[in-house]
Write an enzyme that holds these catalytic residues in place. Sequence first.
Site, PDB file in Angstrom:
ATOM      1  CG  ASP A 140      -5.276  -7.224   2.181  1.00  0.00           C
ATOM      2  OD1 ASP A 140      -6.419  -7.372   1.706  1.00  0.00           O
ATOM      3  OD2 ASP A 140      -4.560  -6.244   1.898  1.00  0.00           O
ATOM      4  NE  ARG A 162      -2.782  -9.649   0.583  1.00  0.00           N
ATOM      5  CZ  ARG A 162      -1.492  -9.302   0.691  1.00  0.00           C
ATOM      6  NH1 ARG A 162      -0.613 -10.155   1.218  1.00  0.00           N
ATOM      7  NH2 ARG A 162      -1.065  -8.125   0.294  1.00  0.00           N
ATOM      8  CE  LYS A 210     -10.475  -6.873   0.298  1.00  0.00           C
ATOM      9  NZ  LYS A 210     -10.091  -5.479   0.194  1.00  0.00           N
ATOM     10  NE  ARG A 238     -10.779  -6.596  -6.491  1.00  0.00           N
ATOM     11  CZ  ARG A 238      -9.693  -6.282  -5.789  1.00  0.00           C
ATOM     12  NH1 ARG A 238      -8.499  -6.446  -6.323  1.00  0.00           N
ATOM     13  NH2 ARG A 238      -9.804  -5.838  -4.559  1.00  0.00           N
ATOM     14  CB  SER A 247     -13.007   0.557   0.950  1.00  0.00           C
ATOM     15  OG  SER A 247     -12.100   0.691  -0.132  1.00  0.00           O
ATOM     16  CB  SER A 273      -0.887   0.020   1.242  1.00  0.00           C
ATOM     17  OG  SER A 273      -1.792  -1.038   1.213  1.00  0.00           O
ATOM     18  NE  ARG A 328      -7.781 -12.516  -1.146  1.00  0.00           N
ATOM     19  CZ  ARG A 328      -7.043 -11.417  -1.049  1.00  0.00           C
ATOM     20  NH1 ARG A 328      -7.212 -10.572  -0.035  1.00  0.00           N
ATOM     21  NH2 ARG A 328      -6.122 -11.144  -1.955  1.00  0.00           N
TER      22      ARG A 328
HETATM   23  C1  S3P Z   1      -5.576  -1.444   0.108  1.00  0.00           C
HETATM   24  C2  S3P Z   1      -6.791  -1.469   0.736  1.00  0.00           C
HETATM   25  C3  S3P Z   1      -7.548  -2.695   0.990  1.00  0.00           C
HETATM   26  C4  S3P Z   1      -6.673  -3.936   0.850  1.00  0.00           C
HETATM   27  C5  S3P Z   1      -5.814  -3.886  -0.377  1.00  0.00           C
HETATM   28  C6  S3P Z   1      -4.908  -2.663  -0.333  1.00  0.00           C
HETATM   29  C7  S3P Z   1      -4.921  -0.146  -0.120  1.00  0.00           C
HETATM   30  O1  S3P Z   1      -8.587  -2.782   0.043  1.00  0.00           O
HETATM   31  O2  S3P Z   1      -7.474  -5.092   0.832  1.00  0.00           O
HETATM   32  O3  S3P Z   1      -5.016  -5.052  -0.478  1.00  0.00           O
HETATM   33  O4  S3P Z   1      -3.727  -0.120  -0.477  1.00  0.00           O
HETATM   34  O5  S3P Z   1      -5.590   0.882   0.071  1.00  0.00           O
HETATM   35  P1  S3P Z   1     -10.026  -2.105   0.296  1.00  0.00           P
HETATM   36  O6  S3P Z   1      -9.849  -0.650   0.378  1.00  0.00           O
HETATM   37  O7  S3P Z   1     -10.849  -2.494  -0.908  1.00  0.00           O
HETATM   38  O8  S3P Z   1     -10.543  -2.706   1.562  1.00  0.00           O
END
Ligand code: S3P
Length: 426
Positions: free
Chosen positions: A312, A385, A339, A119, A164, A20, A343
């Site tokens: 995650d 994952r 995801k 998605r 999110s 991230s 999952r």
């Molecule tokens: C992420 C946010 C999460 C996470 C993803 C990375 C990010 O997703 O599952 O692997 O970098 O902001 P969501 O915002 O859809 O929950």
Amino acid sequence: MIFKKSTPLRGELAVPGDKSISHRAVMLGALAKGTTSVTNFLKGADCLSTISCFEKMGIEIEQLPSEILIHGKGLHGLNAPETILDAGNSGTTTRLLSGILAGQAFCTTLTGDASIQKRPMTRIITPLSQMGGKIESLSDNGCAPLKITGHPLKPIHYLSPVSSAQVKSCVLLAGMYADGITKVTEPYLSRNHSELMLRSFGADVISEGTTAAITGNPVLEGQNVIVPGDISSAAYFIAAGLLIPGSEILIKDVGINPTRDGILKVCADMGADIQLLNKREYGKEPVADILVKHSELKATVIEGALIPTLIDELPMLAVMAAFAQGTTVIRDAQELKVKESNRLDIIVQHLSAMGADIIPTEDGMEIHGGKPLKGAVLDSYMDHRIAMSFAVAGMAADGETEILNASCVDISYPEFYRDMAAISAS
Ligand code: S3P
């Protein structure tokens, strides 16, 4: 890849940089004035997709062995790309970049692989449209490919129905191109790396409870970013160390941001022997070394505000729960269905194949732990994952586990199998 019951894991390792944070460093570096240096950047396929999108918009990015250098051109310095932008498998690239593209003075088409094209993108199309953005799902199904026609934006206060970070960050990044203050409120607090890094680069960002607010037209200045190790990658070693008798491993330089550390809280609740050593900060991000010793685990409940802080890690936590004594309940985790793969379904399918007693629910699962698990042939469904979580399951189970489509770990952890082999004598 084939996994057999492992002998004790011993030694120390450093997992690759946080996914991230690596994405965000490229994005903000590109929109800042001057050069941004990023140390411990994750060279996984997802973050390389972000680099390639910005290169197509005229940003020069040098990938050196010890750092990457991004030669930023300021908030309005991107050029119209000559081709479609490809986010590959990366939801973060797709959703965060959409927020940036909505405020440009040109038109782009953004797409990704087969998984990305399934998605949900309505979650970003809705707030961006409220801001005056022009985003069209070209297949008319709320998914990518997205046609984004840059347009002047106005500030909004968005009440997001989902917790999110990708939605929140999309709106905050678009808010840079709106005059005034753009706010996002989410049900529970999701990871706050965007807020922390925007502040480091000079933006005026205020966080209060589950609301984050940004003032438009910031002047971003290039920074030196040191990326902490990814706690989501450390999770597989934490789990393996806890599950495999006789293990003791030290995972160095891991990010322990409180919006990401749910796995540590759940492990403590399950009776895990984990110590955080050498606590410090890289910029505004807290970091520690994590010492893990084999532990007898007990069941727990994972729900509510905890969910976004370990979203995650849920595949790995579900595997751990199958080895723990008692019934673990996971609730409020419906986001797992959208995801890189569904999952929720795949965890239940694979743990059942290994002989676990697991019952799916609408928004999670009940895992009656403690039954011995046996090896099985399991497809990753190209979800990194799933591949790594069930590799660890295979190292703790009896017999042999075969992971099909195992190479998808290159999305977030290209050297995963090598690093795991290095601490396992067997
Ligand atoms: C992420 C946010 C999460 C996470 C993803 C990375 C990010 O997703 O599952 O692997 O970098 O902001 P969501 O915002 O859809 O929950």
